[in-house]
Structure formats: C-alpha cells, structure tokens
Motif scaffolding. Structure first.
Motif, PDB file in Angstrom:
ATOM      1  N   ARG A   1      36.352  22.762  52.060  1.00  0.00           N
ATOM      2  CA  ARG A   1      36.809  23.335  50.786  1.00  0.00           C
ATOM      3  C   ARG A   1      36.673  24.858  50.783  1.00  0.00           C
ATOM      4  O   ARG A   1      37.510  25.564  50.213  1.00  0.00           O
ATOM      5  N   LEU A   2      35.621  25.362  51.401  1.00  0.00           N
ATOM      6  CA  LEU A   2      35.454  26.812  51.486  1.00  0.00           C
ATOM      7  C   LEU A   2      36.512  27.441  52.389  1.00  0.00           C
ATOM      8  O   LEU A   2      36.955  28.564  52.139  1.00  0.00           O
TER       9      LEU A   2
ATOM     10  N   PRO B   1      40.494  26.230  49.694  1.00  0.00           N
ATOM     11  CA  PRO B   1      40.304  25.478  48.451  1.00  0.00           C
ATOM     12  C   PRO B   1      41.539  24.706  48.002  1.00  0.00           C
ATOM     13  O   PRO B   1      41.416  23.783  47.176  1.00  0.00           O
TER      14      PRO B   1
ATOM     15  N   SER C   1      35.839  12.438  51.518  1.00  0.00           N
ATOM     16  CA  SER C   1      34.899  12.131  52.594  1.00  0.00           C
ATOM     17  C   SER C   1      34.218  10.807  52.317  1.00  0.00           C
ATOM     18  O   SER C   1      34.094  10.380  51.166  1.00  0.00           O
TER      19      SER C   1
ATOM     20  N   ALA D   1      28.808  15.462  53.528  1.00  0.00           N
ATOM     21  CA  ALA D   1      28.929  16.330  52.357  1.00  0.00           C
ATOM     22  C   ALA D   1      29.016  17.799  52.780  1.00  0.00           C
ATOM     23  O   ALA D   1      29.796  18.578  52.212  1.00  0.00           O
ATOM     24  N   SER D   2      28.245  18.181  53.792  1.00  0.00           N
ATOM     25  CA  SER D   2      28.282  19.551  54.296  1.00  0.00           C
ATOM     26  C   SER D   2      29.642  19.873  54.919  1.00  0.00           C
ATOM     27  O   SER D   2      30.184  20.972  54.736  1.00  0.00           O
ATOM     28  N   CYS D   3      30.198  18.906  55.648  1.00  0.00           N
ATOM     29  CA  CYS D   3      31.513  19.100  56.251  1.00  0.00           C
ATOM     30  C   CYS D   3      32.595  19.233  55.181  1.00  0.00           C
ATOM     31  O   CYS D   3      33.527  20.036  55.307  1.00  0.00           O
ATOM     32  N   ALA D   4      32.473  18.442  54.113  1.00  0.00           N
ATOM     33  CA  ALA D   4      33.443  18.527  53.024  1.00  0.00           C
ATOM     34  C   ALA D   4      33.373  19.889  52.344  1.00  0.00           C
ATOM     35  O   ALA D   4      34.403  20.491  52.010  1.00  0.00           O
ATOM     36  N   GLU D   5      32.157  20.391  52.142  1.00  0.00           N
ATOM     37  CA  GLU D   5      32.001  21.712  51.541  1.00  0.00           C
ATOM     38  C   GLU D   5      32.571  22.794  52.458  1.00  0.00           C
ATOM     39  O   GLU D   5      33.215  23.746  51.983  1.00  0.00           O
ATOM     40  N   ARG D   6      32.363  22.647  53.750  1.00  0.00           N
ATOM     41  CA  ARG D   6      32.912  23.609  54.709  1.00  0.00           C
ATOM     42  C   ARG D   6      34.441  23.623  54.624  1.00  0.00           C
ATOM     43  O   ARG D   6      35.073  24.690  54.633  1.00  0.00           O
TER      44      ARG D   6
ATOM     45  N   HIS E   1      24.410  13.543  54.087  1.00  0.00           N
ATOM     46  CA  HIS E   1      24.232  14.999  54.047  1.00  0.00           C
ATOM     47  C   HIS E   1      25.240  15.683  54.972  1.00  0.00           C
ATOM     48  O   HIS E   1      25.849  16.693  54.593  1.00  0.00           O
TER      49      HIS E   1
END
Length: 291
Positions: free
Chosen positions: A74-75, A78, A84, A67-72, A64
């Motif tokens: 990309r935001l 992009p 990850s 995955a949260s760090c990867a989303e951060r 988790h």
C-alpha cells in the motif's frame, strides 16, 4: 472483472522484491494484488498443552508477515487494491490452487530458510513448472527489476507452441510503453561443418535466413494486434538458453513459453525456461501453453 495478481510471500527479502514488482505490474495493468502466506502451523499444535489458550507462535508470525507485506504494498502504490490472507497448507499447493483464479503468480527466487547459495527455491521452481497461469519469478539486479532498460525480451521457438508467451510479451511491452525484443536461436547441423570455409558460410547463412523467416512468421499476428509496440527481431546462432541468458542482462523481463501436455502431472519445464529461472539477470515470466 480482471483476475488479481497473486503473490507468494514469506517474509524473505526475495518475496519482498516480488511484492514490489507485483504492485508496479498491477498499477500498469489496472489489476489488484492478492498476497498469500502458506504455513502449516497446525502441525505444531500437538506440542502445546491442551488447556492452553495461547495462539501458536508460528500462526502469529505468519499473520504479522503478511500484514507487513500488505502495508509495504500500500505504501508503494496506494491506488492499487491489496488483499492478504494466511492459508493453512503448503506453499506449492496454495499457489497452484490460486493459479486458477489469478492473472499471474508472482514469486521470489528464493524463500526464507532456503540453503545459502541456492540458485532457485524449490517452491518457485515447482510452481513455475506446474501452474496453469503465467508465473513470474522476480530475480536479477535492481535496475532490471525496476524496469530501467525499457525492453521486454521474448524467446520465440515453435510458433504453434509459443503463442501464449507472445501474447503475454506483447501485452507487457504495450503496458510498459517499451520495446519488445523477439529472439530466436539457430544452430547449423554438425554434419555441415566440413573443411571448406565457403560451404560452412553458405550453410550458416541459410540457417540464419530460415530462423529469421520463422521469427517473422511467428510474430505476424501479434504485431498486427499490437501495432504500437516497437519490435526488434533478431536470430542468434547458439543454444537458445545461452542466447536468452545473454540478452537478459539488459532486459526488464524475459518471457518464455512452457508446454503443458494433457495428462502429464510432473514438472513440465523445458531446458530454456529452467536455465533462465536459475541464471537470468532479470525477472522471468514462464507462460504455459497447452498442446
């Protein structure tokens, strides 16, 4: 193909700052970002009943977080390619192994669960002292981390042992389109501080001139290879670590070399780098130099 920037993440605020810094750096250099989370969750599996099919809570948490760090990441940008993974090993081993296939390692100054008030986390310190690639410890104020000052600082010591740090610093300044502040410290020998003010002044002038000449010599090749970089050269009297700590207050990044001697397996980190990693007011890049 350029190697990625590898970022050690653990969900702490410090590691999130490292993610942000790495994404910005990757965008400047045209690199990808690889996020790694190291955790030995299998050590807890013995506490679960053998018939249980549930996944360890620690493993779920690790996935988790990464995955949260990867989303951060990309935001934040992009256009930067982000990958990850969660690796079943201790953080130091994972990062030191990853160093062989990365442009640089990026870590926060303190990890999750570190003792309150600790100046620098043990993982960050060990990795900076042993990695075979540059290590950036993201620390300091928000303006420094965001690159608001338009200045990269590099400490220039012995030219034969600091060429890797100089190349790194010039590349950073060029990519950022900012000035490079090259600093060399000098000190008058204690035995020259005699009663005569005139002799003391002459001694100080001689040592400052020598330091300035050594600084010019050390920078010559790098300046020739990066003619577009605006370079400020200064020789300051005082201990090198104190001089660099002072100038770090108005810098986006301070770069220092760290000698790696063949056959030495302990922590190879000089006093200057050690002080900066603990006290600098901006991110610190430690660049290994083989001798």
């Amino acid at each position: 193909m350029e190697l990625p920037l590898v970022v050690g993440v653990d969900g702490s605020d410090s590691s999130l700052q490292a993610v942000d810094w790495a994404v910005d750096e990757a965008a400047r250099l045209g690199l990808s970002v690889r996020l790694v989370y190291a955790f030995l969750w299998e050590r807890y599996e013995g506490s679960r009943p053998s018939f249980s099919t549930a996944r360890p809570a620690e493993e779920v948490m690790a996935e988790h977080i990464v995955a949260s760090c990867a989303e951060r990441a990309r935001l934040r940008n992009p256009e930067v390619k982000v990958s990850s993974e969660v690796l079943p090993d201790d953080a130091v081993s994972v990062l030191l192994h990853a160093a062989h296939e990365s442009s640089a390692l990026v870590v926060g100054s303190r990890g999750r669960g570190e003792v309150a008030g600790l100046l620098l986390g043990s993982v960050s310190l060990t990795v900076a002292a042993r990695a075979v690639c540059p290590v950036i410890v993201v620390r300091g104020g928000e303006r420094n981390r965001q690159g608001s000052f338009g200045r990269v600082v590099v400490g220039v010591g012995d030219s034969t042992e600091g060429s890797a740090a100089l190349r790194f610093a010039f590349r950073e300044a060029e990519a950022r389109g900012c000035a490079l502040h090259a600093v060399r410290a000098w000190r008058s020998p204690a035995h020259e501080h005699v009663d005569s003010p005139l002799i003391v002044d002459e001694s100080a002038v001689a040592h400052e001139e020598r330091a300035s000449a050594l600084l010019t010599d050390a920078l010559r090749d790098a300046m020739r290879n990066h003619p577009e970089v605006d370079v400020l050269r200064q020789a300051f009297e005082g201990p090198a670590h104190k001089v660099l700590l002072d100038v770090s207050a108005d810098a986006d990044l301070v770069v220092v070399g760290a000698v790696r001697r063949h056959g030495h397996f302990g922590l190879q980190l000089g006093r200057v780098a050690h002080a900066l990693l603990h006290h600098a007011e901006c991110p610190v890049a430690v660049v290994p130099q083989r001798v």
